[in-house]
Design a protein around this motif. Structure first.
Motif, mmCIF file in Angstrom:
data_model
loop_
_atom_site.group_PDB
_atom_site.id
_atom_site.type_symbol
_atom_site.label_atom_id
_atom_site.label_comp_id
_atom_site.label_asym_id
_atom_site.label_seq_id
_atom_site.Cartn_x
_atom_site.Cartn_y
_atom_site.Cartn_z
ATOM 1 N N GLU A 59 37.995 43.747 38.261
ATOM 2 C CA GLU A 59 37.803 44.157 39.653
ATOM 3 C C GLU A 59 37.573 45.659 39.771
ATOM 4 N N ALA A 60 38.070 46.427 38.805
ATOM 5 C CA ALA A 60 37.794 47.864 38.806
ATOM 6 C C ALA A 60 36.322 48.142 38.566
ATOM 7 N N ARG A 61 35.619 47.198 37.924
ATOM 8 C CA ARG A 61 34.200 47.375 37.623
ATOM 9 C C ARG A 61 33.278 46.703 38.637
ATOM 10 N N GLY A 63 34.465 45.031 41.732
ATOM 11 C CA GLY A 63 35.018 44.801 43.059
ATOM 12 C C GLY A 63 35.790 43.493 43.108
ATOM 13 N N PRO A 64 36.294 43.128 44.286
ATOM 14 C CA PRO A 64 37.131 41.931 44.404
ATOM 15 C C PRO A 64 36.408 40.667 43.948
ATOM 16 N N LEU A 65 37.122 39.852 43.215
ATOM 17 C CA LEU A 65 36.600 38.570 42.759
ATOM 18 C C LEU A 65 36.969 37.473 43.752
ATOM 19 N N PRO A 66 36.237 36.368 43.759
ATOM 20 C CA PRO A 66 36.599 35.252 44.637
ATOM 21 C C PRO A 66 38.018 34.773 44.345
ATOM 22 N N PRO A 67 38.718 34.278 45.351
ATOM 23 C CA PRO A 67 40.117 33.861 45.152
ATOM 24 C C PRO A 67 40.308 32.837 44.041
#
Length: 220
Positions: A59-61, A63-67
């Motif tokens: 996610e640092a690379r 962004g937010p991933l799907p739940p």
């Protein structure tokens, strides 16, 4: 080595020749999301890590991933395992030899549980391990914490000091040592000096495992 009461196996790279397959799937998924990785780069980045520890790095690379990202990725990997997975040469015979000698066996992997069970089913090893199957979902902390190997030892009715862990990654070897087990470090993918540096005893061929455990009826 003094004959142990139980042998606790890692899965990926020890029993299942799965790391190339898993790394390819992870690399393909992350490349689509904007982090261009080859399978080899995925291996170098994530070797030995459980999915929850991969998550903040990814996610640092991107962004937010799907739940449901971890769940969906695990299902994709499990399906691929049922189609394509092969055993590490000598691994199935080694597990069978250990069990035939009367030693308890367990498997402890940083894989998700559905993925792990799929691998063992594909290799024909699920029956050998029975209920003594541990994924990162079954303990409070994944490797390199000692939780998984302590749980596996308890399931075998053995003290950690009476168990031998078979590992191929630095993180996994650290987990076995931290749990209080003796560790044999399989060097098929990891340099022997890396494993020896944390206290594992390196070995190169799964065919040699019964002899290293002090068992009779050894493989050549």
């Amino acid at each position: 080595m003094i004959r142990p009461r139980a042998v606790l196996f890692d899965c990926d790279g020890v029993l299942a020749d799965s790391e190339g397959l898993v790394n390819r799937i992870v690399a393909e998924d992350l490349t689509v999301r904007g982090w261009r990785l080859s399978a080899e780069e995925a291996r170098e980045t994530f070797l030995g890590l459980a999915a929850p520890d991969m998550l903040p790095m990814i996610e640092a690379r991107v962004g937010p991933l799907p739940p449901r990202w971890m769940h969906d990725l695990s299902r994709t990997i499990a399906a691929a395992m049922q189609r394509e997975l092969l055993a590490v040469p000598g691994a199935v015979a080694a597990v069978q030899a250990v069990a035939a000698a009367g030693l308890a066996v367990a498997v402890a992997s940083n894989s998700g549980r559905a993925e792990l069970v799929s691998k063992l089913d594909r290799l024909g090893l699920a029956k050998a391990f029975g209920p003594r199957i541990f994924s990162f979902e079954d303990v409070a902390r994944p490797k390199p914490a000692p939780d998984m190997y302590r749980a596996a030892a308890a399931a075998c009715g053995a003290a950690p000091a009476d168990c031998v862990v078979v590992e191929d990654s630095l993180l996994g070897a650290r987990a076995g040592i931290a749990a209080g087990c003796r560790v044999l470090g399989f060097t098929r993918e990891t340099d022997a000096s890396v494993l020896a540096a944390v206290g594992a005893v390196p070995f190169a061929r799964m065919d040699d495992l019964p002899r290293l455990l002090g068992l009779q009826g050894l493989a050549a």
